[in-house]
Motif scaffolding. Sequence first.
Motif, PDB file in Angstrom:
ATOM      1  N   ALA A 174       4.094  19.608  25.450  1.00 38.29           N
ATOM      2  CA  ALA A 174       4.860  18.361  25.526  1.00 38.29           C
ATOM      3  C   ALA A 174       4.683  17.698  26.884  1.00 38.29           C
ATOM      4  O   ALA A 174       4.501  16.480  26.978  1.00 38.29           O
ATOM      5  CB  ALA A 174       6.343  18.643  25.252  1.00 38.29           C
ATOM      6  N   VAL A 175       4.713  18.501  27.944  1.00 40.61           N
ATOM      7  CA  VAL A 175       4.548  17.956  29.289  1.00 40.61           C
ATOM      8  C   VAL A 175       3.135  17.418  29.489  1.00 40.61           C
ATOM      9  O   VAL A 175       2.933  16.338  30.053  1.00 40.61           O
ATOM     10  CB  VAL A 175       4.876  19.027  30.348  1.00 40.61           C
ATOM     11  N   ARG A 176       2.129  18.164  29.012  1.00 38.32           N
ATOM     12  CA  ARG A 176       0.744  17.705  29.161  1.00 38.32           C
ATOM     13  C   ARG A 176       0.507  16.390  28.415  1.00 38.32           C
ATOM     14  O   ARG A 176      -0.115  15.478  28.933  1.00 38.32           O
ATOM     15  CB  ARG A 176      -0.223  18.762  28.633  1.00 38.32           C
ATOM     16  N   PHE A 177       0.990  16.308  27.184  1.00 41.80           N
ATOM     17  CA  PHE A 177       0.812  15.071  26.421  1.00 41.80           C
ATOM     18  C   PHE A 177       1.595  13.911  27.041  1.00 41.80           C
ATOM     19  O   PHE A 177       1.120  12.774  27.041  1.00 41.80           O
ATOM     20  CB  PHE A 177       1.232  15.270  24.969  1.00 41.80           C
ATOM     21  N   ARG A 178       2.765  14.212  27.565  1.00 36.92           N
ATOM     22  CA  ARG A 178       3.549  13.159  28.219  1.00 36.92           C
ATOM     23  C   ARG A 178       2.817  12.664  29.462  1.00 36.92           C
ATOM     24  O   ARG A 178       2.838  11.471  29.773  1.00 36.92           O
ATOM     25  CB  ARG A 178       4.939  13.683  28.593  1.00 36.92           C
ATOM     26  N   GLY A 179       2.146  13.584  30.158  1.00 37.43           N
ATOM     27  CA  GLY A 179       1.385  13.209  31.336  1.00 37.43           C
ATOM     28  C   GLY A 179       0.209  12.314  31.012  1.00 37.43           C
ATOM     29  O   GLY A 179      -0.275  11.552  31.856  1.00 37.43           O
ATOM     30  N   ARG A 180      -0.254  12.380  29.771  1.00 36.31           N
ATOM     31  CA  ARG A 180      -1.351  11.514  29.318  1.00 36.31           C
ATOM     32  C   ARG A 180      -0.819  10.240  28.660  1.00 36.31           C
ATOM     33  O   ARG A 180      -1.560   9.525  27.992  1.00 36.31           O
ATOM     34  CB  ARG A 180      -2.233  12.259  28.319  1.00 36.31           C
ATOM     35  N   GLY A 181       0.469  10.009  28.822  1.00 34.22           N
ATOM     36  CA  GLY A 181       1.067   8.805  28.247  1.00 34.22           C
ATOM     37  C   GLY A 181       1.394   8.959  26.784  1.00 34.22           C
ATOM     38  O   GLY A 181       1.664   7.986  26.091  1.00 34.22           O
TER      39      GLY A 181
END
Length: 233
Positions: free
Chosen positions: A208-215
């Motif tokens: 979730a954090v990684r995908f959020r970091g990619r917008g």
Amino acid sequence: MAPTLVSAAVGALLAAALLGDAFDRRAVAVVVAAALAPSLDAAASLAVPGATNALLHAVWVPLLVGGLLYWDATLRSSSALRERWGPRGVRVAWVALASFVVAGIGSALFAGEGAALLYPLEDARYVVRGRLVFSTREGVVQTFVAPDAEGPGILPLARVGGAVADPVASWVNPDGRPGLDPGADREVRLVDGGWQLVVVAAAAATLAVRFRGRGGSGATDGGDAATDGEVSR
């Protein structure tokens, strides 16, 4: 075999850690699928004696795939994988192989019923058992690496049964032996304990954090290519 969600979670953590710029939904799906792939040998056990934790848990598939990847991506003058998918495809392939070995085979070897590493050449399942503790009297005590003559070796492999003689049960094949019993009780093991639930939750949060970091876009090659085309125009 390891619970399904645990293997998937370890694969997801590897994807988040190793994919780098290749991280997107499609790449994560490939890596997680590779983590679950070894468990498919349970279905083969309906026809092949001792296949569970053996057929796809032996060393042969990783050695073959790893050799082919190295040959294609490193030794060949023109890599078919790189030409089709670019450097991203090569990276995803290597991470998927790591997921197959660590999350798929390793979960059975280190924390499951064991893996038949040399099947079908040897009818034996092995597990790695050891510990790492700090004692106020003895200091650091570890039994995973013991290269001295009296120790168990670099990896303390312990034989826990035979792939054919002592088959592993699964939800596909509860008794682990060839033949389908429609009336058998089947349980799909998702999580077996609290620490496993922590691993699954950690993997979900990391993704979730990684995908959020990619917008939150979960961009794929097609999206990246379209963007590049717009910039060039």
